[in-house]
Scaffold this motif. Sequence first.
Motif, PDB file in Angstrom:
ATOM      1  N   HIS A  68      90.591  67.452  -2.615  1.00  0.00           N
ATOM      2  CA  HIS A  68      89.229  67.642  -3.113  1.00  0.00           C
ATOM      3  C   HIS A  68      89.263  68.558  -4.339  1.00  0.00           C
ATOM      4  N   ILE A  69      90.055  69.620  -4.264  1.00  0.00           N
ATOM      5  CA  ILE A  69      90.182  70.568  -5.375  1.00  0.00           C
ATOM      6  C   ILE A  69      91.027  69.985  -6.509  1.00  0.00           C
ATOM      7  N   ALA A  70      92.189  69.437  -6.172  1.00  0.00           N
ATOM      8  CA  ALA A  70      93.165  69.039  -7.192  1.00  0.00           C
ATOM      9  C   ALA A  70      92.849  67.715  -7.870  1.00  0.00           C
ATOM     10  N   ALA A  71      92.276  66.779  -7.150  1.00  0.00           N
ATOM     11  CA  ALA A  71      92.106  65.442  -7.704  1.00  0.00           C
ATOM     12  C   ALA A  71      90.654  65.086  -8.003  1.00  0.00           C
ATOM     13  N   ARG A  72      89.753  65.725  -7.291  1.00  0.00           N
ATOM     14  CA  ARG A  72      88.357  65.329  -7.434  1.00  0.00           C
ATOM     15  C   ARG A  72      87.503  66.397  -8.119  1.00  0.00           C
ATOM     16  N   ARG A  73      88.143  67.428  -8.649  1.00  0.00           N
ATOM     17  CA  ARG A  73      87.458  68.533  -9.330  1.00  0.00           C
ATOM     18  C   ARG A  73      86.357  69.112  -8.447  1.00  0.00           C
ATOM     19  N   GLY A  74      86.663  69.196  -7.157  1.00  0.00           N
ATOM     20  CA  GLY A  74      85.692  69.677  -6.191  1.00  0.00           C
ATOM     21  C   GLY A  74      85.559  71.185  -6.197  1.00  0.00           C
ATOM     22  N   VAL A  75      84.596  71.658  -5.448  1.00  0.00           N
ATOM     23  CA  VAL A  75      84.351  73.083  -5.321  1.00  0.00           C
ATOM     24  C   VAL A  75      84.326  73.451  -3.841  1.00  0.00           C
ATOM     25  N   LEU A  76      84.451  74.738  -3.571  1.00  0.00           N
ATOM     26  CA  LEU A  76      84.306  75.242  -2.210  1.00  0.00           C
ATOM     27  C   LEU A  76      82.827  75.527  -1.998  1.00  0.00           C
ATOM     28  N   ASP A  77      82.159  74.664  -1.248  1.00  0.00           N
ATOM     29  CA  ASP A  77      80.761  74.895  -0.926  1.00  0.00           C
ATOM     30  C   ASP A  77      80.656  75.286   0.553  1.00  0.00           C
ATOM     31  N   ASP A  78      79.451  75.495   1.036  1.00  0.00           N
ATOM     32  CA  ASP A  78      79.254  75.925   2.425  1.00  0.00           C
ATOM     33  C   ASP A  78      79.780  74.904   3.422  1.00  0.00           C
ATOM     34  N   ILE A  79      79.629  73.627   3.104  1.00  0.00           N
ATOM     35  CA  ILE A  79      80.088  72.569   4.021  1.00  0.00           C
ATOM     36  C   ILE A  79      81.605  72.604   4.140  1.00  0.00           C
ATOM     37  N   TRP A  80      82.299  72.686   2.991  1.00  0.00           N
ATOM     38  CA  TRP A  80      83.762  72.755   3.031  1.00  0.00           C
ATOM     39  C   TRP A  80      84.229  74.021   3.735  1.00  0.00           C
ATOM     40  N   GLN A  81      83.610  75.141   3.439  1.00  0.00           N
ATOM     41  CA  GLN A  81      84.027  76.391   4.071  1.00  0.00           C
ATOM     42  C   GLN A  81      83.874  76.297   5.584  1.00  0.00           C
ATOM     43  N   ALA A  82      82.763  75.770   6.048  1.00  0.00           N
ATOM     44  CA  ALA A  82      82.540  75.632   7.492  1.00  0.00           C
ATOM     45  C   ALA A  82      83.558  74.678   8.103  1.00  0.00           C
ATOM     46  N   ARG A  83      83.835  73.595   7.423  1.00  0.00           N
ATOM     47  CA  ARG A  83      84.801  72.607   7.926  1.00  0.00           C
ATOM     48  C   ARG A  83      86.193  73.229   8.062  1.00  0.00           C
ATOM     49  N   LEU A  84      86.603  73.999   7.065  1.00  0.00           N
ATOM     50  CA  LEU A  84      87.915  74.641   7.102  1.00  0.00           C
ATOM     51  C   LEU A  84      87.966  75.759   8.139  1.00  0.00           C
ATOM     52  N   GLU A  85      86.928  76.560   8.208  1.00  0.00           N
ATOM     53  CA  GLU A  85      86.889  77.646   9.197  1.00  0.00           C
ATOM     54  C   GLU A  85      86.877  77.091  10.618  1.00  0.00           C
ATOM     55  N   GLU A  86      86.241  75.943  10.817  1.00  0.00           N
ATOM     56  CA  GLU A  86      86.236  75.296  12.136  1.00  0.00           C
ATOM     57  C   GLU A  86      87.654  74.934  12.579  1.00  0.00           C
ATOM     58  N   GLN A  87      88.534  74.704  11.607  1.00  0.00           N
ATOM     59  CA  GLN A  87      89.933  74.378  11.908  1.00  0.00           C
ATOM     60  C   GLN A  87      90.811  75.628  11.952  1.00  0.00           C
ATOM     61  N   GLY A  88      90.199  76.809  11.858  1.00  0.00           N
ATOM     62  CA  GLY A  88      90.945  78.055  12.004  1.00  0.00           C
ATOM     63  C   GLY A  88      91.448  78.667  10.716  1.00  0.00           C
ATOM     64  N   PHE A  89      91.028  78.157   9.565  1.00  0.00           N
ATOM     65  CA  PHE A  89      91.465  78.723   8.292  1.00  0.00           C
ATOM     66  C   PHE A  89      90.561  79.886   7.901  1.00  0.00           C
ATOM     67  N   SER A  90      91.167  80.988   7.467  1.00  0.00           N
ATOM     68  CA  SER A  90      90.424  82.143   6.965  1.00  0.00           C
ATOM     69  C   SER A  90      90.090  81.921   5.492  1.00  0.00           C
ATOM     70  N   LEU A  91      89.270  82.802   4.924  1.00  0.00           N
ATOM     71  CA  LEU A  91      88.993  82.714   3.491  1.00  0.00           C
ATOM     72  C   LEU A  91      90.266  82.910   2.672  1.00  0.00           C
ATOM     73  N   ASP A  92      91.173  83.779   3.128  1.00  0.00           N
ATOM     74  CA  ASP A  92      92.463  83.935   2.432  1.00  0.00           C
ATOM     75  C   ASP A  92      93.250  82.626   2.455  1.00  0.00           C
ATOM     76  N   ASP A  93      93.236  81.946   3.592  1.00  0.00           N
ATOM     77  CA  ASP A  93      93.928  80.653   3.685  1.00  0.00           C
ATOM     78  C   ASP A  93      93.301  79.630   2.743  1.00  0.00           C
ATOM     79  N   ILE A  94      91.974  79.622   2.697  1.00  0.00           N
ATOM     80  CA  ILE A  94      91.279  78.668   1.833  1.00  0.00           C
ATOM     81  C   ILE A  94      91.656  78.928   0.370  1.00  0.00           C
ATOM     82  N   TRP A  95      91.726  80.212  -0.004  1.00  0.00           N
ATOM     83  CA  TRP A  95      92.192  80.541  -1.359  1.00  0.00           C
ATOM     84  C   TRP A  95      93.603  79.984  -1.578  1.00  0.00           C
TER      85      TRP A  95
END
Length: 196
Positions: A131-158
Amino acid sequence: MNKSISRFALPTRLDALPDDLRERILAVQDKAGFIPNVFLMLAHRPEEFRAFFAYHDALMDRVSDTLTQAEKEMIVVAVSADHGCLYCVVAHGAILRILAKDAQLADQLAVNYQTASITLRQRTMLDFALHIAARRGVLDDIWQARLEEQGFSLDDIWDIGAVAGIFGLSNRLVSMARTPPNDEFYLLGRVPRAAK
């Protein structure tokens, strides 16, 4: 040195390089048994070599409680496959095979990470990386929630986004220079290394 590994100037001798570059290259050669072509390709611009590998090391060597080194390499392989970078798919596929102790995973990710034998957590991680590398996406609330639901911290998301980003750069440089993967990478993690 073999000039066919780059369309750009290569160092003619290792002893002509600045000490820090030469030491880094020789340390990699000692560990791997060969000099990865990307080191020689980047060595023609020492300042950029230093900057690239400083950021690379800061990201790839950073210890996380939840994001493993193998998962970082999964990101590299999936992003590099999407970008069509043969060098990075092959080289980081070899590293992934070694770290994950799985001879098939890198090939599955390179062909289609969405059908690879990985967990939902890892698929979500790769979905975000692409999403970031190929689709020029951004980290929005939906993505953050989706990643955090899988156990990723904000540091991991970075880290996921940063690894995808730096390898976007790496993929473009290696492809521009037409740098091929070393033959040795193809067998790493598939065939046991010969004893020294």
